[in-house]
Enzyme design. Structure first.
Site, mmCIF file in Angstrom:
data_model
loop_
_atom_site.group_PDB
_atom_site.id
_atom_site.type_symbol
_atom_site.label_atom_id
_atom_site.label_comp_id
_atom_site.label_asym_id
_atom_site.label_seq_id
_atom_site.Cartn_x
_atom_site.Cartn_y
_atom_site.Cartn_z
ATOM 1 N N CYS A 74 1.067 -24.975 -2.886
ATOM 2 C CA CYS A 74 -0.293 -25.496 -2.747
ATOM 3 C C CYS A 74 -1.020 -25.250 -4.056
ATOM 4 O O CYS A 74 -0.431 -24.776 -5.018
ATOM 5 C CB CYS A 74 -1.008 -24.861 -1.573
ATOM 6 N N ILE B 234 -2.201 -11.403 -6.968
ATOM 7 C CA ILE B 234 -1.593 -11.893 -5.716
ATOM 8 C C ILE B 234 -0.967 -13.285 -5.879
ATOM 9 O O ILE B 234 0.168 -13.514 -5.475
ATOM 10 C CB ILE B 234 -2.637 -11.940 -4.562
ATOM 11 N N LYS C 140 -12.348 -17.802 9.058
ATOM 12 C CA LYS C 140 -11.297 -18.833 9.005
ATOM 13 C C LYS C 140 -9.919 -18.192 9.141
ATOM 14 O O LYS C 140 -9.106 -18.606 9.968
ATOM 15 C CB LYS C 140 -11.381 -19.609 7.684
ATOM 16 N N ASP D 112 9.657 -16.703 2.625
ATOM 17 C CA ASP D 112 10.875 -15.905 2.828
ATOM 18 C C ASP D 112 10.616 -14.632 3.647
ATOM 19 O O ASP D 112 11.444 -14.230 4.467
ATOM 20 C CB ASP D 112 11.517 -15.557 1.475
ATOM 21 N N LEU D 113 9.454 -14.006 3.453
ATOM 22 C CA LEU D 113 9.184 -12.748 4.159
ATOM 23 C C LEU D 113 8.936 -12.981 5.647
ATOM 24 O O LEU D 113 9.286 -12.146 6.482
ATOM 25 C CB LEU D 113 7.990 -12.024 3.533
HETATM 26 C C1 UD1 Z 1 -3.504 -15.243 3.480
HETATM 27 C C2 UD1 Z 1 -4.839 -15.937 3.547
HETATM 28 C C3 UD1 Z 1 -5.325 -16.317 2.140
HETATM 29 C C4 UD1 Z 1 -5.319 -15.090 1.246
HETATM 30 C C5 UD1 Z 1 -3.969 -14.384 1.282
HETATM 31 C C6 UD1 Z 1 -3.964 -13.071 0.506
HETATM 32 C C7 UD1 Z 1 -4.773 -17.060 5.691
HETATM 33 C C8 UD1 Z 1 -4.737 -18.354 6.437
HETATM 34 N N1 UD1 Z 1 -4.713 -17.136 4.358
HETATM 35 O O1 UD1 Z 1 -2.569 -16.175 2.944
HETATM 36 O O2 UD1 Z 1 -6.647 -16.846 2.256
HETATM 37 O O3 UD1 Z 1 -5.582 -15.505 -0.086
HETATM 38 O O4 UD1 Z 1 -3.600 -14.092 2.640
HETATM 39 O O5 UD1 Z 1 -4.947 -12.224 0.993
HETATM 40 O O6 UD1 Z 1 -4.910 -16.000 6.274
HETATM 41 N N2 UD1 Z 1 4.655 -14.048 -0.315
HETATM 42 C C9 UD1 Z 1 6.016 -14.128 -0.525
HETATM 43 N N3 UD1 Z 1 6.814 -14.475 0.535
HETATM 44 C C10 UD1 Z 1 6.305 -14.726 1.768
HETATM 45 C C11 UD1 Z 1 4.915 -14.628 1.974
HETATM 46 C C12 UD1 Z 1 4.101 -14.289 0.907
HETATM 47 O O7 UD1 Z 1 6.494 -13.903 -1.630
HETATM 48 O O8 UD1 Z 1 7.085 -15.022 2.686
HETATM 49 C C13 UD1 Z 1 3.771 -13.682 -1.439
HETATM 50 C C14 UD1 Z 1 2.779 -14.803 -1.774
HETATM 51 O O9 UD1 Z 1 3.338 -15.769 -2.616
HETATM 52 C C15 UD1 Z 1 1.677 -14.027 -2.430
HETATM 53 C C16 UD1 Z 1 1.673 -12.696 -1.645
HETATM 54 O O10 UD1 Z 1 2.958 -12.607 -1.029
HETATM 55 O O11 UD1 Z 1 1.987 -13.767 -3.767
HETATM 56 C C17 UD1 Z 1 0.607 -12.575 -0.591
HETATM 57 O O12 UD1 Z 1 0.620 -13.739 0.227
HETATM 58 P P1 UD1 Z 1 0.204 -13.697 1.768
HETATM 59 O O13 UD1 Z 1 -0.505 -12.423 2.038
HETATM 60 O O14 UD1 Z 1 1.399 -13.999 2.599
HETATM 61 O O15 UD1 Z 1 -0.807 -14.900 1.858
HETATM 62 P P2 UD1 Z 1 -1.011 -15.896 3.070
HETATM 63 O O16 UD1 Z 1 -0.747 -15.196 4.349
HETATM 64 O O17 UD1 Z 1 -0.318 -17.176 2.803
#
Ligand code: UD1
Length: 425
Positions: A123, A335, A22, A131-132
């Site tokens: 969610c 996480i 997925k 933001d990243l």
């Molecule tokens: C993806 C996966 C999800 C998985 C997650 C962590 C998909 C569709 N989903 O989610 O199933 O649980 O990786 O392995 O691939 N964060 C920030 N700022 C940002 C982006 C992320 O602070 O701009 C934080 C998030 O809140 C979280 C951490 O970084 O605490 C990791 O998130 P991230 O790896 O980005 O998860 P997703 O890509 O959303």
């Protein structure tokens, strides 16, 4: 489908073909925006999110065609073609149903010079900011504007120059958006502390197949040499390591033997190491991974971490499995801040789990009993099914609307015998 009924207490057996991943599919699909030539993706999983992503891409001008799957493919084959990008807007209505819609931001910006995407919001598992994603695109030269719940990213005159960005925390989605942008930048870009998940490697491999030049694939520093244009490709989506791990937990908790066809050990080493430590016999076979019972399950201490660490997407399923282990397990979620929604539901089935902040202590119990439970996010829902398979009696897992948006659609027929799972309308 609004609930799943599980009659537990029976062993499972059989060979399960593992679906396409997925999380990989949802980042490979938007790559269609990066070229005017056809992109054919094989082994796409049969998921509502894949359909929704197709609809979103249709709105942006991408044609999508489902073809007959080859015998070796469990999933579907889709050919996508973005001859011309006709819209650069991903509207709220679609983004609110599917968080992964944010992954069109980078490719739209790279191809069309502009992208507007509704902010996804939180969610079931936490706040989940973007933001990243935005900081990484800014580092590649984009101008970012946020107004009325939408983010717009624009390339300067003359196109995106590319640039360097170091992620302060590892983010899968932000790495993906940055990668899909950098491949069409004018110059070279460097992404440091990039996510190393196998799905990122899958994305890099597809981009390379489309003509991109990326150094450091599989590592935490990626150097991307921008290209003027990319071309079409045919690519097979990797097997879903989380689905494979979930079936392994189901086998372990029911003391069953299952063969997970297509699963790759090197993509799920932390999961396999944890299963082995819990006393489960796991071995590589010619076409996948075999899971065999090996006596009473043992308690574990686990902490989630970015790849190659123990995946947050496996935490809920392991917690369900450890409910019936000998001794007290300690699980720490590092996480996401709100990923214990399954705990009260598992406790209603007779589990004994205490949560303190980010740590959950799972005191192993002798037996669990089926109960009506409420499923929240996708992995939490799977944990309730795993528990239901080992519980005495019937478990009725009610699905929230959000789950429905991320779940299997139509519901798959379980290709194994033993514990029964049926879907109720
Ligand atoms: C993806 C996966 C999800 C998985 C997650 C962590 C998909 C569709 N989903 O989610 O199933 O649980 O990786 O392995 O691939 N964060 C920030 N700022 C940002 C982006 C992320 O602070 O701009 C934080 C998030 O809140 C979280 C951490 O970084 O605490 C990791 O998130 P991230 O790896 O980005 O998860 P997703 O890509 O959303």
């Amino acid at each position: 489908m609004d609930k799943i009924i599980i009659r537990g207490g029976k062993p499972l057996s059989g060979r399960i073909p593992i679906s396409g991943a997925k999380n990989s599919a949802l980042t490979l699909l938007p790559c269609a925006l990066l070229t005017d030539e056809p992109l054919t993706l094989r082994n796409l999983p049969r998921l509502a999110d894949v359909d929704s992503f197709g609809h979103l891409l249709n709105q942006l001008g991408v044609s999508t065609m489902i073809e007959g799957a080859r015998p070796e493919d469990f999933g579907r084959v889709m050919t996508l073609r973005a001859g011309r990008v006709t819209s650069t807007v991903a509207p709220y209505d679609i983004v609110r149903k599917m968080r992964a819609s944010i992954l069109v931001l980078g490719p739209l910006l790279a191809r069309a010079g502009e992208a507007t995407v509704s902010l996804p919001g939180g969610c079931a598992i936490g706040n989940r900011p973007i933001d990243l994603h935005l900081k990484a695109l800014e580092a590649l030269g984009a101008e970012i504007e946020i107004t009325a719940g939408y983010v717009t990213a624009r390339a300067p005159k003359g196109g995106l120059p590319g640039g360097d960005f170091g992620f302060p925390v590892v983010s899968v989605g932000a790495t993906e958006n940055a990668l899909m942008t950098a491949v069409l930048c004018k110059g070279t870009s460097t992404l440091r502390n990039a996510a190393r998940e196998p799905e990122i490697v899958d994305l890099c491999n597809l981009l390379v197949a489309m003509g991109a030049k990326i150094e450091g694939i599989g590592g935490s520093t990626l150097v991307i040499h921008g290209k003027e244009r990319l071309h079409g490709a045919t690519y097979r989506v990797m097997a879903d390591r989380i689905e494979a791990g979930s079936y392994a937990c189901a086998a372990a908790i029911t003391g069953s033997a299952l063969d997970l066809i297509g699963a790759k050990l090197d993509e799920m080493e932390a999961t396999v190491a944890a299963l082995r430590q819990a006393g489960v016999h796991v071995e590589e076979i010619a076409d996948g991974i075999a899971v065999r019972p090996n006596g009473k399950l043992q308690a574990l201490t686990l902490s989630t971490a970015p790849f190659p660490g123990f995946a947050t997407d496996m935490q809920a399923q392991f917690m369900a499995m450890l409910c019936l282990a000998e001794g007290a397990s300690v699980l720490t979620e590092t996480i996401f801040e709100n990923r214990y929604m399954h705990v009260p539901e598992l406790n209603r089935m007779g589990a004994h789990i205490e949560v303190k902040g980010r740590t959950a202590v799972v005191h192993g119990v002798e037996r669990m009993v089926g109960a009506p439970v409420m499923a929240t996010d996708l992995r939490a829902s799977m944990s309730l099914i795993i528990a239901g398979l080992a519980a005495e009696g019937e478990t009725e897992a009610g699905l929230s609307k959000r789950w429905f948006c991320s779940g299997h659609y139509p519901p798959p027929t379980p290709p194994f015998q033993g514990g029964e799972a049926r879907c109720a309308a």
